[in-house]
Write a protein that holds these residues in place. Structure first.
Motif, PDB file in Angstrom:
ATOM      1  N   SER A  57       0.849  -1.187   0.000  1.00 11.66           N
ATOM      2  CA  SER A  57       0.000   0.000   0.000  1.00 11.66           C
ATOM      3  C   SER A  57       0.882   1.233   0.000  1.00 11.66           C
ATOM      4  O   SER A  57       1.660   1.438   0.933  1.00 11.66           O
ATOM      5  CB  SER A  57      -0.883   0.014   1.249  1.00 11.66           C
ATOM      6  N   THR A 103      -6.691   6.974   6.568  1.00  7.20           N
ATOM      7  CA  THR A 103      -7.006   5.566   6.311  1.00  7.20           C
ATOM      8  C   THR A 103      -7.478   4.835   7.564  1.00  7.20           C
ATOM      9  O   THR A 103      -8.166   3.830   7.464  1.00  7.20           O
ATOM     10  CB  THR A 103      -5.784   4.797   5.757  1.00  7.20           C
ATOM     11  N   PRO A 112      -6.033  -2.599   2.054  1.00  8.31           N
ATOM     12  CA  PRO A 112      -6.815  -2.059   0.945  1.00  8.31           C
ATOM     13  C   PRO A 112      -8.327  -1.980   1.234  1.00  8.31           C
ATOM     14  O   PRO A 112      -9.087  -1.547   0.379  1.00  8.31           O
ATOM     15  CB  PRO A 112      -6.526  -3.037  -0.202  1.00  8.31           C
ATOM     16  N   LEU A 126      -8.728   4.869  -4.313  1.00  9.44           N
ATOM     17  CA  LEU A 126      -7.976   3.623  -4.367  1.00  9.44           C
ATOM     18  C   LEU A 126      -7.771   3.149  -5.798  1.00  9.44           C
ATOM     19  O   LEU A 126      -8.689   3.197  -6.612  1.00  9.44           O
ATOM     20  CB  LEU A 126      -8.753   2.564  -3.573  1.00  9.44           C
ATOM     21  N   THR A 160     -12.182  -4.534  -3.383  1.00 12.41           N
ATOM     22  CA  THR A 160     -12.006  -3.096  -3.205  1.00 12.41           C
ATOM     23  C   THR A 160     -12.847  -2.259  -4.158  1.00 12.41           C
ATOM     24  O   THR A 160     -13.012  -1.064  -3.934  1.00 12.41           O
ATOM     25  CB  THR A 160     -10.533  -2.705  -3.407  1.00 12.41           C
TER      26      THR A 160
END
Length: 175
Positions: A57, A103, A112, A126, A160
């Motif tokens: 990430s 986040t 994620p 994202l 996601t």
């Protein structure tokens, strides 16, 4: 691989990711590693997989509104900020406080999914890099440096609902 199944007494971020995976009926619960894996290399070593199989990430901040921009990229690749900027507008580096605020995770454990941004902040924008699709199985952070979960690249994109893009630097040919 040194891992065990989730224990109910785990950090909040790990539990949040566990719940998000369960809600999406993901087949693999996150694992708790006996060693922290704050970097892609540490995660690959702990899991006994190749560096590229780590879905790292990488968090940026969009300069126009401070929204977090999160790229999930293969551990053996570098994000090309110019390519990303073409999709998001001007970007800056996200520091540890910004990553946590936007986040809900600390650096080294940014998942994620399962975000918990501070009140009033949007969830991260994202993206999933297409280089992850070189692998049958990949591993991502599960909300804490000791937490990981496995999936296929297609499962990551589905979990996601993130667009799959080409956003890494080209690999330099060996001379």
């Amino acid at each position: 691989m040194q891992a065990r199944t989730p224990d109910p007494v785990r950090p909040e971020g790990f539990l949040r990711v566990s719940a998000a995976l369960a809600a999406r009926q993901h087949a693999h619960a996150p694992l708790w590693l006996e060693v922290a894996a704050r970097t892609s290399q540490e995660a690959a070593d702990a899991l006994g997989v190749s560096l590229g199989q780590i879905a790292k990430s990488v968090v940026f901040r969009r300069k126009t509104d401070e929204q977090a921009v999160l790229v999930i990229a293969s551990g053996d690749r570098r994000v090309d900020e110019k390519k990303l900027k073409d999709l998001t507008g001007p970007l800056g580096r996200a520091d540890a406080d910004s990553v946590k605020a936007r986040t809900g995770f600390s650096i080294g454990g940014v998942s994620p999914l399962g975000f918990a941004p501070i009140e009033g902040a949007a969830a991260p924008l994202l993206f999933v890099d297409q280089e992850l699709f070189r692998f049958d199985v990949i591993w991502a952070a599960a909300g804490h440096p000791n937490g990981v979960f496995k999936m296929t690249p297609a499962e990551l994109a589905a979990l996601t609902e993130a667009p799959v893009i080409d956003v890494v630097l080209p690999v330099q040919a060996a001379i």
